[in-house]
Design a protein around this motif. Structure first.
Motif, mmCIF file in Angstrom:
data_model
loop_
_atom_site.group_PDB
_atom_site.id
_atom_site.type_symbol
_atom_site.label_atom_id
_atom_site.label_comp_id
_atom_site.label_asym_id
_atom_site.label_seq_id
_atom_site.Cartn_x
_atom_site.Cartn_y
_atom_site.Cartn_z
ATOM 1 N N SER A 93 0.835 -1.203 0.000
ATOM 2 C CA SER A 93 0.000 0.000 0.000
ATOM 3 C C SER A 93 0.866 1.248 0.000
ATOM 4 C CB SER A 93 -0.941 0.011 1.207
ATOM 5 O OG SER A 93 -0.217 0.057 2.418
ATOM 6 N N PHE A 94 0.243 2.344 -0.415
ATOM 7 C CA PHE A 94 0.828 3.677 -0.339
ATOM 8 C C PHE A 94 -0.036 4.485 0.619
ATOM 9 C CE2 PHE A 94 0.703 8.124 -1.776
ATOM 10 C CZ PHE A 94 2.037 8.463 -1.644
ATOM 11 N N GLN A 95 0.582 5.075 1.625
ATOM 12 C CA GLN A 95 -0.171 5.785 2.648
ATOM 13 C C GLN A 95 0.407 7.173 2.871
ATOM 14 O OE1 GLN A 95 -0.605 3.387 6.219
ATOM 15 N NE2 GLN A 95 -0.735 1.471 5.058
ATOM 16 N N THR A 96 -0.443 8.100 3.263
ATOM 17 C CA THR A 96 0.035 9.409 3.701
ATOM 18 C C THR A 96 -0.377 9.612 5.143
ATOM 19 O OG1 THR A 96 -1.943 10.453 2.759
ATOM 20 C CG2 THR A 96 0.050 10.467 1.416
ATOM 21 N N ILE A 97 0.539 10.140 5.921
ATOM 22 C CA ILE A 97 0.331 10.335 7.351
ATOM 23 C C ILE A 97 0.480 11.812 7.666
ATOM 24 C CG2 ILE A 97 1.236 9.819 9.651
ATOM 25 C CD1 ILE A 97 2.054 7.073 8.541
ATOM 26 N N SER A 98 -0.481 12.332 8.375
ATOM 27 C CA SER A 98 -0.497 13.741 8.750
ATOM 28 C C SER A 98 0.223 13.929 10.081
ATOM 29 C CB SER A 98 -1.955 14.215 8.858
ATOM 30 O OG SER A 98 -2.032 15.486 9.458
ATOM 31 N N VAL A 99 1.178 14.847 10.093
ATOM 32 C CA VAL A 99 1.934 15.172 11.311
ATOM 33 C C VAL A 99 1.420 16.500 11.860
ATOM 34 C CG1 VAL A 99 4.223 15.622 12.280
ATOM 35 C CG2 VAL A 99 3.950 13.975 10.405
ATOM 36 N N PRO A 100 1.046 16.552 13.134
ATOM 37 C CA PRO A 100 0.448 17.783 13.680
ATOM 38 C C PRO A 100 1.474 18.902 13.782
ATOM 39 C CG PRO A 100 0.859 16.209 15.438
ATOM 40 C CD PRO A 100 1.139 15.475 14.152
ATOM 41 N N PRO A 101 1.045 20.137 13.602
ATOM 42 C CA PRO A 101 1.972 21.272 13.696
ATOM 43 C C PRO A 101 2.563 21.438 15.086
ATOM 44 C CG PRO A 101 -0.308 22.034 13.564
ATOM 45 C CD PRO A 101 -0.334 20.566 13.272
ATOM 46 N N SER A 102 1.896 20.907 16.108
ATOM 47 C CA SER A 102 2.388 21.021 17.484
ATOM 48 C C SER A 102 3.305 19.866 17.882
ATOM 49 C CB SER A 102 1.199 21.069 18.452
ATOM 50 O OG SER A 102 0.371 19.912 18.279
ATOM 51 N N HIS A 103 3.695 19.043 16.909
ATOM 52 C CA HIS A 103 4.517 17.860 17.201
ATOM 53 C C HIS A 103 5.814 18.230 17.910
ATOM 54 C CE1 HIS A 103 6.807 14.217 16.780
ATOM 55 N NE2 HIS A 103 7.695 14.823 16.012
ATOM 56 N N VAL A 123 -2.225 11.300 12.187
ATOM 57 C CA VAL A 123 -3.455 10.766 11.602
ATOM 58 C C VAL A 123 -3.139 10.126 10.256
ATOM 59 C CG1 VAL A 123 -5.733 11.378 10.669
ATOM 60 C CG2 VAL A 123 -4.911 12.495 12.739
ATOM 61 N N LEU A 124 -3.749 8.977 9.998
ATOM 62 C CA LEU A 124 -3.670 8.375 8.669
ATOM 63 C C LEU A 124 -4.568 9.181 7.742
ATOM 64 C CD1 LEU A 124 -2.791 6.131 6.723
ATOM 65 C CD2 LEU A 124 -4.729 4.777 7.559
ATOM 66 N N ALA A 125 -3.973 9.876 6.784
ATOM 67 C CA ALA A 125 -4.735 10.767 5.917
ATOM 68 C C ALA A 125 -5.312 10.043 4.710
ATOM 69 C CB ALA A 125 -3.851 11.926 5.445
ATOM 70 N N SER A 126 -4.563 9.121 4.137
ATOM 71 C CA SER A 126 -5.072 8.375 2.988
ATOM 72 C C SER A 126 -4.318 7.061 2.865
ATOM 73 C CB SER A 126 -4.937 9.185 1.691
ATOM 74 O OG SER A 126 -3.576 9.352 1.350
ATOM 75 N N ARG A 127 -4.940 6.136 2.163
ATOM 76 C CA ARG A 127 -4.342 4.815 1.976
ATOM 77 C C ARG A 127 -4.799 4.243 0.658
ATOM 78 N NH1 ARG A 127 -5.195 -0.398 2.047
ATOM 79 N NH2 ARG A 127 -3.718 -1.823 3.076
ATOM 80 N N ARG A 128 -3.883 3.668 -0.099
ATOM 81 C CA ARG A 128 -4.228 3.038 -1.364
ATOM 82 C C ARG A 128 -3.539 1.691 -1.474
ATOM 83 N NH1 ARG A 128 -2.407 4.998 -7.447
ATOM 84 N NH2 ARG A 128 -3.176 3.160 -8.540
ATOM 85 N N SER A 129 -4.309 0.624 -1.632
ATOM 86 C CA SER A 129 -3.748 -0.709 -1.813
ATOM 87 C C SER A 129 -3.175 -0.837 -3.221
ATOM 88 C CB SER A 129 -4.818 -1.783 -1.597
ATOM 89 O OG SER A 129 -5.268 -1.776 -0.260
#
Length: 408
Positions: A93-103, A123-129
């Motif tokens: 899969s191809f995934q995008t993960i959101s990193v918070p600005p306050s990290h 947060v898991l923003a998107s996922r594609r198998s």
């Protein structure tokens, strides 16, 4: 033996108020003296995945940003019982993960209760198998046109007692804190959330060897790849070493000349086994990150019949130092970097440690010095060296798809 004794890190700022350290898990770990290889303080409570929430405000400092991650999984699913069971074949899969600005460096901000919020949480923003061939082509496309260390791939192999979410968010945190500009790839395998299933987890790691061996072969064969770096933790280090050994037996110990740094964090490997694995490999690629006071590895040693674990050797002791010297590998002592009760996840939770990992794999190389020539400017000046650049946005061939509702 080369020794890199890390300085004490700058004291951490107070953790984000939403960071999870669940009371029940903390009680069990303190009672048993083991967190397995779950090197985060993440909750055992699974938060449902939702579509990426909220619109961007237009303020880069206030908005989360996304990291692209390629994932190879030997798990049947991503949640529940399915995530602890072995699939018949590897899943891609191809995934995008959101990193918070306050990290904050070294932390993985996740909600303890309630809904996840991209303003405060990973947060898991998107996922594609994907199929395997499409997956390899997508990585090749993602590498195309890059220069310097941005052409590198980082393969992360987690350890025992690590959930799917723990693994992907940990990799995202390492990429973020280490400022890695290349392409991150997660290899995840079934490692149950039960602290008593250590033996079953080792069997799952054994079954996963061939899939990781194949992945490393494929990455080393990509035409535009710079280096293939490997970061493995705890029991995952044994899995990574076995895959490298299988490639060495098949005639490619350095992945077609593409093998970069192999960083073994808190390796849960018997010392004599590691010597046998290293017999077919070039020690100049290897860094062993040790923590003499690692409580998880102390229990692992007991379970293994009092056989020393590589990651718990103390380079300040004469006997241990002699053993490490004989291996010929670089040794990084993280004993003073502890930020957690078990001292088992220092490589990623101690800000200075993870930044040094990023600096190591992102350092400039002589062969990548012709940045100007690559950019079509004036002839290269031999004093110019490349610097990591921000990662490119995902290519159209791996366009994001909405995250499915959880029923996996």
């Amino acid at each position: 033996m080369q020794r890199w004794i890390m300085p004490r890190p700058v004291p951490l700022r107070p953790a984000h108020s939403r960071l999870v350290v669940p009371g029940l898990v903390a009680f069990v770990l303190s009672s048993l003296g083991l967190a397995g290889c779950a090197d985060t303080g993440l909750s055992a409570i699974t938060t449902p995945v939702s579509a990426f929430d909220g619109l961007f405000s237009g303020n880069p400092q206030a908005d989360p940003h996304r990291l692209a991650v390629f994932v190879v999984s030997r798990r049947k699913g991503e949640r529940g019982v399915a995530s602890e069971e072995m699939s018949d074949n590897a899943r891609f899969s191809f995934q995008t993960i959101s990193v918070p600005p306050s990290h904050q460096a070294g932390q993985i901000e996740r909600p303890s209760l309630g809904d996840q919020d991209s303003a405060h949480d990973f947060v898991l923003a998107s996922r594609r198998s994907m199929g395997e061939e499409e997956f390899v082509r997508a990585i090749a496309t993602h590498l195309s046109g890059r220069i310097g260390s941005n052409r590198d791939v980082l393969v992360y192999v987690h350890g025992f007692n690590t959930s799917y979410d723990d693994a992907r968010y940990r990799l995202a945190q390492i990429v973020e804190d280490g400022r890695f500009g290349g392409v991150p790839v997660l290899f995840t395998w079934p490692s149950t959330n039960s602290l008593l299933d250590y033996g079953a987890a080792k069997e799952n790691a054994t079954v996963s060897r061939d899939a990781l061996t194949r992945l490393l072969q494929q990455l080393g064969s990509l035409p535009d790849v710079g280096r293939v770096h490997i970061l493995a933790h705890s029991m995952g280090t044994w899995l990574a070493m076995e895959a490298l050994r299988e490639n060495a037996i098949s005639g490619s110990p350095d992945l077609n000349g593409k093998l970069g740094d192999v960083m073994l964090a808190a390796p849960d490997i018997d010392l004599s086994v590691f010597k046998q694995q290293m017999a077919r490999l070039n020690p100049s690629h290897f860094e062993v990150l040790v923590t003499a006071n690692d409580r998880a590895l102390s229990l692992s040693r007991t379970l293994a019949g009092d056989r020393p674990r590589l990651g718990a050797l103390d380079p300040h002791k004469t006997e241990d130092r002699a053993a490490l010297d004989a291996l010929g590998v670089k040794v990084v002592d993280l004993s003073s970097e502890s930020t957690d009760l078990l001292h088992h996840g220092n490589y990623a939770s101690a800000p200075d440690a993870v930044r040094n990992i990023g600096a190591e794999i992102g350092k400039s190389r002589i062969e990548d010095a012709n940045v100007q020539a690559v950019l079509g400017q004036k002839p290269v000046d031999d004093k110019i060296s490349s610097e990591p650049l921000p990662p490119l946005t995902p290519a159209p061939t791996v366009a994001e798809a909405p995250v499915p509702t959880p029923a996996q």
